[in-house]
Design an enzyme around this catalytic site. Sequence first.
Site, mmCIF file in Angstrom:
data_model
loop_
_atom_site.group_PDB
_atom_site.id
_atom_site.type_symbol
_atom_site.label_atom_id
_atom_site.label_comp_id
_atom_site.label_asym_id
_atom_site.label_seq_id
_atom_site.Cartn_x
_atom_site.Cartn_y
_atom_site.Cartn_z
ATOM 1 N N HIS A 99 5.891 -18.888 -0.124
ATOM 2 C CA HIS A 99 5.332 -18.261 -1.323
ATOM 3 C C HIS A 99 6.452 -17.838 -2.255
ATOM 4 O O HIS A 99 7.491 -17.352 -1.809
ATOM 5 C CB HIS A 99 4.456 -17.048 -0.972
ATOM 6 C CG HIS A 99 5.113 -16.071 -0.041
ATOM 7 N ND1 HIS A 99 5.224 -16.304 1.307
ATOM 8 C CD2 HIS A 99 5.705 -14.871 -0.260
ATOM 9 C CE1 HIS A 99 5.849 -15.291 1.875
ATOM 10 N NE2 HIS A 99 6.165 -14.414 0.937
ATOM 11 N N HIS A 101 7.372 -15.188 -5.106
ATOM 12 C CA HIS A 101 6.996 -13.957 -5.787
ATOM 13 C C HIS A 101 7.366 -14.121 -7.260
ATOM 14 O O HIS A 101 8.505 -14.469 -7.570
ATOM 15 C CB HIS A 101 7.791 -12.763 -5.257
ATOM 16 C CG HIS A 101 7.583 -12.440 -3.810
ATOM 17 N ND1 HIS A 101 6.870 -11.334 -3.399
ATOM 18 C CD2 HIS A 101 8.015 -13.055 -2.685
ATOM 19 C CE1 HIS A 101 6.869 -11.276 -2.067
ATOM 20 N NE2 HIS A 101 7.563 -12.310 -1.602
HETATM 21 P P1 5GP Z 1 7.517 -11.828 2.036
HETATM 22 O O1 5GP Z 1 8.219 -10.616 2.552
HETATM 23 O O2 5GP Z 1 6.994 -12.706 3.160
HETATM 24 O O3 5GP Z 1 8.337 -12.601 1.040
HETATM 25 O O4 5GP Z 1 6.300 -11.301 1.205
HETATM 26 C C1 5GP Z 1 5.004 -11.185 1.697
HETATM 27 C C2 5GP Z 1 4.180 -10.532 0.622
HETATM 28 O O5 5GP Z 1 2.823 -10.719 0.937
HETATM 29 C C3 5GP Z 1 4.408 -9.016 0.509
HETATM 30 O O6 5GP Z 1 4.856 -8.704 -0.821
HETATM 31 C C4 5GP Z 1 3.039 -8.424 0.818
HETATM 32 O O7 5GP Z 1 2.736 -7.292 0.021
HETATM 33 C C5 5GP Z 1 2.102 -9.582 0.547
HETATM 34 N N1 5GP Z 1 0.904 -9.582 1.358
HETATM 35 C C6 5GP Z 1 0.829 -9.384 2.711
HETATM 36 N N2 5GP Z 1 -0.446 -9.478 3.129
HETATM 37 C C7 5GP Z 1 -1.191 -9.740 2.021
HETATM 38 C C8 5GP Z 1 -2.607 -9.940 1.819
HETATM 39 O O8 5GP Z 1 -3.439 -9.921 2.738
HETATM 40 N N3 5GP Z 1 -3.012 -10.172 0.548
HETATM 41 C C9 5GP Z 1 -2.139 -10.210 -0.503
HETATM 42 N N4 5GP Z 1 -2.638 -10.438 -1.711
HETATM 43 N N5 5GP Z 1 -0.807 -10.044 -0.344
HETATM 44 C C10 5GP Z 1 -0.338 -9.803 0.904
#
Ligand code: 5GP
Length: 116
Positions: A99, A101
């Site tokens: 993903h 951001h």
């Molecule tokens: P990472 O640390 O993997 O780059 O980011 C994961 C992101 O996913 C985090 O910013 C977190 O807030 C978001 N996230 C985790 N679970 C969910 C969810 O169930 N729904 C949404 N919309 N975002 C999520």
Amino acid sequence: MSDCLFCKIVAGKIPSTKVYEDEDILAFNDINPARPVHVLVIPKKHITSLATATAEDTLVLGKILAKANEIAVAQGSPDGFRVIINTGRVGQQEVPHLHAHIVGGPDPVGPMLKRI
Ligand code: 5GP
Ligand code: ZN
């Protein structure tokens, strides 16, 4: 990937606030926004991370970046934004479905990283 959180969001089994969708990618608001605009853009196909992406994924990866400005502007970040793709253990990726951001808003997002 039936047990993947973001695959479940793609399948509609977990609700999300979608802000853009086409046949290859989905964009939805982060559940815990770090900035006024905080959108996650994902491939609909399960790709675990940039560390496991292959040449076959080139088109969808390009699409995520090519759509970023349109998504950012539509969500209230008209004058630029930052794209972050956390990858693997060192990148502190929490959700193992690739993903991007998109973070932004009316004001600058701040320093990129704290220096060691
Ligand atoms: P990472 O640390 O993997 O780059 O980011 C994961 C992101 O996913 C985090 O910013 C977190 O807030 C978001 N996230 C985790 N679970 C969910 C969810 O169930 N729904 C949404 N919309 N975002 C999520
Ligand atoms: Zn997945």
